[in-house]
Write an enzyme that holds these catalytic residues in place. Structure first.
Site, PDB file in Angstrom:
ATOM      1  CE1 TYR A 230      -9.231   6.840 -12.537  1.00 10.57           C
ATOM      2  CE2 TYR A 230     -10.882   6.793 -14.269  1.00 10.57           C
ATOM      3  CZ  TYR A 230      -9.974   7.494 -13.501  1.00 10.57           C
ATOM      4  OH  TYR A 230      -9.832   8.850 -13.689  1.00 10.57           O
TER       5      TYR A 230
ATOM      6  CE1 TYR B 241      -4.865   4.292 -15.996  1.00 11.86           C
ATOM      7  CE2 TYR B 241      -6.403   5.699 -14.828  1.00 11.86           C
ATOM      8  CZ  TYR B 241      -5.111   5.353 -15.143  1.00 11.86           C
ATOM      9  OH  TYR B 241      -4.064   6.057 -14.601  1.00 11.86           O
TER      10      TYR B 241
ATOM     11  CE1 TYR C  96      -6.716   9.536 -19.077  1.00  8.52           C
ATOM     12  CE2 TYR C  96      -6.257   7.405 -18.085  1.00  8.52           C
ATOM     13  CZ  TYR C  96      -6.712   8.162 -19.150  1.00  8.52           C
ATOM     14  OH  TYR C  96      -7.155   7.542 -20.275  1.00  8.52           O
TER      15      TYR C  96
ATOM     16  CG  HIS D 227      -6.511   7.617  -3.155  1.00  5.92           C
ATOM     17  ND1 HIS D 227      -7.668   8.350  -3.193  1.00  5.92           N
ATOM     18  CD2 HIS D 227      -5.681   8.267  -2.311  1.00  5.92           C
ATOM     19  CE1 HIS D 227      -7.550   9.417  -2.413  1.00  5.92           C
ATOM     20  NE2 HIS D 227      -6.354   9.393  -1.870  1.00  5.92           N
ATOM     21  CG  ASP D 228      -6.563  -0.856  -4.816  1.00  3.10           C
ATOM     22  OD1 ASP D 228      -7.684  -1.058  -5.305  1.00  3.10           O
ATOM     23  OD2 ASP D 228      -5.607  -1.625  -4.963  1.00  3.10           O
TER      24      ASP D 228
ATOM     25  NE  ARG E 144      -2.500   1.119   3.687  1.00  6.34           N
ATOM     26  CZ  ARG E 144      -3.295   1.164   4.761  1.00  6.34           C
ATOM     27  NH1 ARG E 144      -4.604   1.015   4.621  1.00  6.34           N
ATOM     28  NH2 ARG E 144      -2.801   1.334   5.968  1.00  6.34           N
TER      29      ARG E 144
END
Length: 535
Positions: free
Chosen positions: A476, A473, A189, A113-114, A109
């Protein structure tokens, strides 16, 4: 940043002996794993202070401090039996080797934000290797580069660059609390991608601890592995310690705007036109489009769609207005809509913090909002017909909750080869779609309800997005498109191919070959990791 040497030949020999014998070991108790860590810790860098078990008073706060999706903060969510908050590279090496000795699953980790909690949740007993203490940032304006450790946040990166120069920046996410490790390794991104491409398009070196506990730079790891960890996900191949990035040039003044239009304000026509111009605008201009359902003038029973056009322009407002009046007059942008500021101030605005918030806010590691959420992604290759837009908007009103965000391509994104990095979604795409649903209610029923809404909107979009494969993606993360939970090598490959082709297209097979070469035993694995070849 130089590659550190091992502190002693004794540690090197110990790690080597362990690394060649781990496969013969069966699963053993976590207590033995802890003892392995303590027994082989370097005296100059003791690992004890980095170990947190459930018996430690700080365990819960350490676990939750980088848990960004409240869906995975429940009493029924499996918790790690241990958290190692690495304070030095040697702690990473020990964690990798001792985990193999005792056949334990490791989750890595960096920022938390996974989207699916893959970095801190598992179906089997596991521990977390948390990188948040490894967060140094060394900016060298003379060479226009920076070494950034994996545990740093993007907000910290932006701020440290701005300390050294008002003419440099870096293309990456608009969310400042995202960790560098996951973001860079999966692509990255940002609102400068039309000008400068993805984060990984500007990465020139890296440090990784491999399955043998060796700390390798780009030269030592070789071009195949370096390629794999610049867009293919670092956690499948090792533990990325740091990335070396090329800074990009930004003007002293940039301009931002956020203009909204509802259906009653001609949003359908403006969105329709956006589709034809967003990827063809001046490369200095990025206009993100977000569509969400809000209350109309008639109150709660009168829902309407609101389209928000959120822009970043690398230049002053006078030039921006000239570009917009020529290329996208339908939006009706006015001088009063435009805000001029420095690049680092624009990162604060995009976060989004209230206008005028000091850039020092970028150094905070606490996200503005803690929420339950579900995300999905798509890519669009042809403009959606006006009738299709009206149908989608009607479906969104019926569903009420999910929002759509379109991030435009064009510019640099269409100039880089699909095989230059593992990230394959380049020329041929007009924009990327993100489906976003957030909710505050607790409980599994609420989660199932909102996740189902997100899946329905994703289903409704099927006629308008990429096909064969339906692309997604990697950053995401979306477990709906496939999960790899099979220990059998052949089955693991077949499961991995289901989501792997969607994330990486033709680059998937090369990633599998790299994985098989550098980690043939598949130690570095998770629910959507790269599998090994089925020999």
């Amino acid at each position: 940043m130089a590659i550190p040497r091992l502190s002693s030949l004794m540690l090197l020999s110990t790690l080597f002996v362990i690394s060649i014998s781990w496969q013969a070991s069966a699963y053993s108790a976590p207590e033995k794993f802890v003892q392995c860590l303590l027994n082989h810790s370097q005296p100059s860098y003791p690992i004890g202070p980095a170990i947190y078990t459930p018996n430690n008073a700080s365990y819960s706060s350490i676990l939750k401090s980088y848990l960004r999706n409240l869906r995975f903060n429940t009493s029924s969510t499996r918790k790690p039996f241990l958290i190692v908050t690495a304070l030095h590279e040697s702690h990473v090496k020990l964690s990798v080797i001792c985990a193999q000795v005792h056949n334990l699953q490791m989750k890595i980790r960096s920022g938390g934000h996974d989207y699916e909690g893959v970095s801190y949740v598992a179906e089997v007993p596991f521990f977390i290797l948390d990188m948040f203490n490894l967060r140094s940032i060394n900016v060298d304006i003379k060479s226009e580069t920076a070494w950034v450790q994996a545990g740093a946040t993007l907000g910290e990166v932006y701020y440290r660059i701005s300390e050294k120069s008002k003419f440099h920046g870096f293309p990456a996410s608009v969310e400042p609390t995202v960790g560098v490790g996951g973001h860079f390794s999966g692509g990255g991104y940002g609102n400068m991608m039309r000008k400068y491409g993805l984060s990984v398009d500007n990465v020139v070196d890296a440090q990784i601890v491999d399955v043998h506990g060796r700390l390798l730079d780009r030269k030592a790891m070789g071009e195949d592995l370096f390629w794999a960890i610049t867009g293919g996900g670092g956690a499948s191949f090792g533990v990325v310690i740091a990335y070396k990035i090329n800074l990009v040039r930004v003007p002293e003044i940039v301009t931002v705007f956020n203009v909204t239009r509802t259906l009653e304000q001609n949003a359908t026509e403006i969105v329709y036109r956006w589709q034809y111009v967003a990827d063809k605008l001046d490369d200095d201009l990025f206009i993100r489009l977000t569509m969400e359902i809000v209350n109309g003038s008639g109150g709660d029973n009168n829902k309407t769609l609101r389209a928000s056009f959120f822009s970043m322009f690398l230049g002053d407002s006078e030039r921006l207005l000239s570009v917009m009046n020529k290329s996208f007059p339908e939006l009706g942008l006015k001088q009063s809509d435009c805000m001029e500021m420095s690049w680092v101030e624009s990162t604060v605005f995009w976060a989004p913090f209230p206008y005028g918030t000091s850039p020092e806010r970028l150094l905070s590691r606490n996200p503005q909002f803690h929420k339950h959420f579900k995300r999905k992604s798509d890519y669009v290759k042809k403009p959606i017909p006006k009738a299709g837009l009206k149908w989608i908007f009607q479906k969104m009103i019926e569903l009420d909750s999910p929002a759509l965000t379109f991030n435009p391509y064009g510019g640099r994104m269409g100039e880089i080869s699909a095989s230059a990095t593992p990230f394959p979604h380049r020329a041929g795409n007009l924009w990327k779609v993100q489906y976003a649903t957030d909710w505050d209610e607790e409980g599994s029923e609420a989660s199932e309800h909102h996740i189902d809404l997100t899946r329905k909107l994703h289903m409704y979009m099927t006629p308008f997005v990429s096909k064969n494969p339906r692309e997604a993606y990697f950053n995401y993360k979306d477990l709906d498109i496939g999960i790899n939970h099979n220990a059998n090598v052949k089955a693991s490959y077949l499961e991995g191919r289901v989501y792997g082709i969607k994330y990486f297209k033709d680059n998937f097979d090369r990633l599998v070959h790299v994985k098989t070469k550098v980690d043939p035993s598949n130690f570095f694995r998770n629910e959507q990791s790269i599998p090994t070849l089925p020999y």
